[in-house]
Write an enzyme that holds these catalytic residues in place. Structure first.
Site, PDB file in Angstrom:
ATOM      1  N   ASP A  16     -42.397  60.121 -72.330  1.00 52.40           N
ATOM      2  CA  ASP A  16     -42.125  59.121 -71.288  1.00 52.40           C
ATOM      3  C   ASP A  16     -42.197  59.799 -69.928  1.00 52.40           C
ATOM      4  O   ASP A  16     -42.498  60.994 -69.838  1.00 52.40           O
ATOM      5  CB  ASP A  16     -40.766  58.434 -71.513  1.00 52.40           C
TER       6      ASP A  16
ATOM      7  N   HIS B 216     -45.832  54.975 -68.350  1.00 50.96           N
ATOM      8  CA  HIS B 216     -44.765  55.881 -68.788  1.00 50.96           C
ATOM      9  C   HIS B 216     -45.327  57.271 -69.078  1.00 50.96           C
ATOM     10  O   HIS B 216     -45.024  57.884 -70.099  1.00 50.96           O
ATOM     11  CB  HIS B 216     -44.068  55.315 -70.036  1.00 50.96           C
TER      12      HIS B 216
ATOM     13  N   GLU C  14     -45.005  48.076 -69.861  1.00 49.98           N
ATOM     14  CA  GLU C  14     -44.598  48.319 -68.474  1.00 49.98           C
ATOM     15  C   GLU C  14     -45.566  49.243 -67.740  1.00 49.98           C
ATOM     16  O   GLU C  14     -45.145  50.238 -67.156  1.00 49.98           O
ATOM     17  CB  GLU C  14     -43.189  48.939 -68.439  1.00 49.98           C
TER      18      GLU C  14
HETATM   19  C1  ACM Z   1     -39.513  48.710 -73.560  1.00 49.30           C
HETATM   20  O1  ACM Z   1     -38.302  48.449 -73.685  1.00 49.30           O
HETATM   21  N1  ACM Z   1     -40.001  49.095 -72.388  1.00 49.30           N
HETATM   22  C2  ACM Z   1     -40.424  48.590 -74.656  1.00 49.30           C
END
Ligand code: ACM
Length: 771
Positions: free
Chosen positions: A193, A267, A331
């Site tokens: 991440d 991410h 995201e």
């Molecule tokens: C997530 O909670 N961003 C998958």
């Protein structure tokens, strides 16, 4: 609003029954019938397995070890011979009828023998898990019963994020043991991440040399301090490939498949800090993330980036034997791609409509590569945007819609919606809990989740592969903190995932009683589970003394009923603000309050002391009207419900209005004395919650003519921690039926703070107390 738990009358009877009986199985089996008598283990008992059946031998060995540790008896493995058949032993056998499926088993316990039958190693393994739960280690007995068991869903998972905070191998192994104990079969390991890359990749050593370390970490909650503060302490950690192989072997032996997650295209800041050449701006310096939330810097879909991602996945495939790899997909901000000439040219060249389709292009290319290697991708539900890649499994997290849509498109789905499956949310009153990201998800809400939506046709429902608990670790620094959030809520997910519909409708009280009896198994493994199950829950009921109709003729009284799920414990309480102890008054009947009082209580045995102030004031329970409509139905009651928002981290108790002034009028029902009116406002600058710049409180007897008014400016510094601000209007002696409150919105975010896309600010208010 506080969650009230109403316990039906039959519940006490049920609890007693459940504790007397020994069948506290979790997850509950598909078909179960309890019988009289029990099988008694002794020094002459043997575990009998079919010769040359390695699966039986492995499961039998597990059982032997368990019985040795927990009963002290050494029960040896013996190969089946005709002469054994008459003995009082535990027999493993192949399920002849072939009707229990790839994970199922049957288990028959009589006073004379225990018979375990399955078709697969997994089936034997789960039968042994059930036997371990059934065995009473003190009495050395197994109660008689007949079980035919098989899971409802093929995918029964837990995700743990080790990127935000690294978790050691010892914890991961213990976690796998816990999953297996609850018949869960998929560990989703979130390995990369923005804030850390945690898996060694030999071809790209900088991923761990640079990407596994961050300079420092945000202190407190994301929105807690303005400006944000950092701990100035370097943080890091990663798994070597040897460690990963060891974990995979460990998991395989426990029939847990690991789904590794390598996040792309978003991410990815930790990877870009190591290899900026795979970003859209290679000149820019990237640092491994030190705060939480979403970062704008993401992978740039150049050919070298695809080569890099494919190389990484190739090493990942060599480490993880399972079919699925999770490629993230969630995201991903499109900012960097919008500013990138390369991306804009690529969009034109590929005739894509926009950046959403560019994301879809990336996922499709990776999906093709993964499929070509005989594996399959799972992605978060954003992979639906811009079109789904052919063989993708969708993990539905933002709600249930993504999962429903994917099933309609004939794609496999794992359900993990935030409202039921995000165990990083608070499980109890935030004021009494360790810091979490926010939200509220108590055990009973988790347990109420139904993964297979009735909106789907029976054919579409078949694509719902299962359900998963997700645990993000921004605010969880240690294994103990992780366990506290996971357990026992993950037990609820395990039962949802396993217990077939034919076992009957799920019932929380029944589950809670079995769970209480199951806790010693968690204790046995030294799990730091949340003992909130034993907590006191309060129910309140207002009544007029003497049944009077007129509210002022007789003072209003509040009845406070303290409930607990554990019928073996006792409650002791105080009303004078002192901590309750076993020497305090024992709670035997509802408490009657006639004025604002703090009730403090403990259960013995118990865990978290109970403390709640019950506000008895003239507006309690009274209706009010807004000039603007409230956002939700519950907003129509929250301001006068007698429950005062206690913590800035919780938003469920607050009434919110964004970009507007608050203007509402409470009707007290009749003309009453009014001496003081107070209200609380929330200050949480980084989430856009600003207290009002002024508040006016006005009184009226007829609802038309508001003669008496107290107006006051409200001033506060932007800097500093989040806070609850109290505004008080002191009328000394007045009489009124209507109380009008107008609070002025702070207006748009100050320019210096315009980092939020929604620049309007929010007024959050709770409990208007009228004395
Ligand atoms: C997530 O909670 N961003 C998958």
């Amino acid at each position: 609003m506080k969650q009230l738990l109403f316990l039906p009358l039959f519940f006490l009877a049920f609890t007693t029954f459940s504790q007397d009986n020994a069948y506290n199985l979790i997850p509950f089996p598909a078909q179960f019938s309890g019988q009289t008598g029990q099988f008694t283990l002794s020094a002459s008992t043997k575990i009998v397995v079919t010769p040359k059946d390695a699966a039986q031998a492995a499961a039998a060995q597990l059982l032997t070890n368990y019985l040795k540790t927990n009963t002290g008896l050494t029960i040896p493995l013996t190969l089946a011979t005709p002469s054994m058949a008459k003995g009082k032993h535990l027999f493993f056998a192949v399920h002849k009828a072939k009707r229990v499926g790839p994970e199922g088993y049957t288990l028959a316990v009589t006073p004379d023998r225990v018979t375990i039958e399955a078709e697969t190693p997994k089936g034997y393994f789960y039968a042994v898990q059930t036997l371990m739960q059934l065995t009473n280690p003190v009495a050395k007995q197994i109660p008689a019963c007949q079980i035919l068991d098989r899971p409802r869903y093929a995918y029964r998972g837990i995700m743990v994020d080790v990127a935000r905070h690294f978790m050691p191998v010892s914890f991961i192994k213990k976690h796998i043991d816990l999953m297996a104990m609850h018949k869960m079969n998929t560990f989703h390991w979130h390995l990369t991440d923005d804030q850390g890359w945690r898996i060694e990749i030999k071809k790209y050593p900088k991923l761990t040399q640079i990407g596994s370390k961050r300079a420092e970490t945000l202190v407190g909650h994301y929105a807690q301090n303005f400006p944000q503060q950092y701990d100035k302490t370097p943080y890091g950690g990663f798994y070597t490939q040897d460690e990963i192989k060891d974990v995979v072997r460990y998991a395989t032996a426990r029939h847990v498949t690991i789904v590794p997650e390598i996040e792309m295209p978003g991410h990815a800041v930790a990877a870009l800090a190591a290899y900026p050449e795979y970003s859209c701006d290679p000149i820019k310096k990237y640092a491994v993330g030190t705060t939480w939330g979403v970062y704008d810097d993401v992978f740039c879909p150049t050919e070298p980036t695809f080569t890099f991602l494919q190389d990484v996945l190739t090493e990942v495939f060599a480490l993880f034997p399972g079919k699925h790899v999770h490629i993230g997909g969630d995201e991903c901000p499109k900012t960097a791609w919008k500013q990138s000439t390369f991306c804009q040219n690529l969009i034109k060249k590929l005739k894509l409509k926009n950046e959403d389709e560019l994301q879809s292009y990336i996922i499709r290319r990776i999906e093709k590569f993964v499929t070509g290697k005989g594996r399959a991708i799972i992605g978060w539900d954003e992979i639906l945007e811009g079109g789904l890649a052919p063989n993708a499994t969708v993990m539905s997290w933002r709600g249930t819609e993504g999962g429903i849509e994917a099933a309609r498109q004939k794609h496999n789905v794992v359900m993990t919606p935030g409202a039921f499956c995000y165990l990083d949310k608070y499980q109890a009153n935030p004021a009494q809990e360790p810091m979490s990201i926010g939200g509220y998800l108590p055990l009973e809400t988790v347990y109420s989740y139904e993964p297979t939506s009735a909106e789907l046709t029976p054919d579409q429902q078949k694509y719902i592969q299962g359900v998963q608990a997700n645990l993000w670790t921004e605010y969880l620094k240690t294994p103990e903190a992780v366990e506290y959030m996971l357990w026992p809520r993950a037990v609820a997910i395990a039962e949802i995932a396993w217990m077939p519909k034919q076992a009957g409708p799920r019932n929380f009280e029944d589950f809670a009683a079995r769970l209480k009896a199951h806790l010693p198994h968690l204790d046995r493994l030294s799990v730091n589970y949340a003992k909130r199950l034993l907590d006191i829950r309060a129910e309140t009921q207002f009544s007029d003394a003497g049944g009077s109709v007129s509210r002022d003729a007789a003072p209003r009284q509040l009845q406070v009923r303290l409930n607990k799920l554990d019928s073996d414990s006792k409650i002791f309480y105080t009303l004078n603000g002192k901590e309750a102890t076993p020497a305090s008054t024992e709670y035997l009947a509802p408490i009657t309050l006639t004025k604002t009082t703090t009730v403090k209580a403990v259960t013995i045995p118990g865990e978290t002391p109970f403390s709640e102030t019950f506000f008895i004031h003239r507006a309690k329970g009274r209706p009010y009207t807004y000039t603007e409509n409230p956002r939700t139905d519950s907003d129509a009651k929250k301001l006068t419900d007698g429950q005062v928002a206690q913590a800035p981290q919780s938003v469920r108790e607050w009434v919110e209005v964004t970009g507007k002034d608050l203007d509402f009028t409470i009707d007290l029902g009749e003309i009453k004395p009014v001496t003081k009116v107070s209200a609380n406002f929330l200050k949480k600058v980084l989430f856009g919650y600003f207290p009002p710049t002024s508040v006016e409180v006005a009184l009226s007897r007829d609802g038309q003519d508001f003669k008496e008014a107290i107006a006051q400016p409200v001033t506060y510094p932007l800097e500093g921690p989040w806070a609850i601000m109290s505004v008080v209007a002191d009328f000394k002696t007045s009489k009124a039926r209507y109380v009008r409150i107008r609070a002025k919105n702070a207006g748009p975010m100050p320019a210096a703070l315009s980092f939020r896309p929604n620049k309007a600010t929010t007024l959050a208010i709770d409990e208007v107390i009228v004395d």
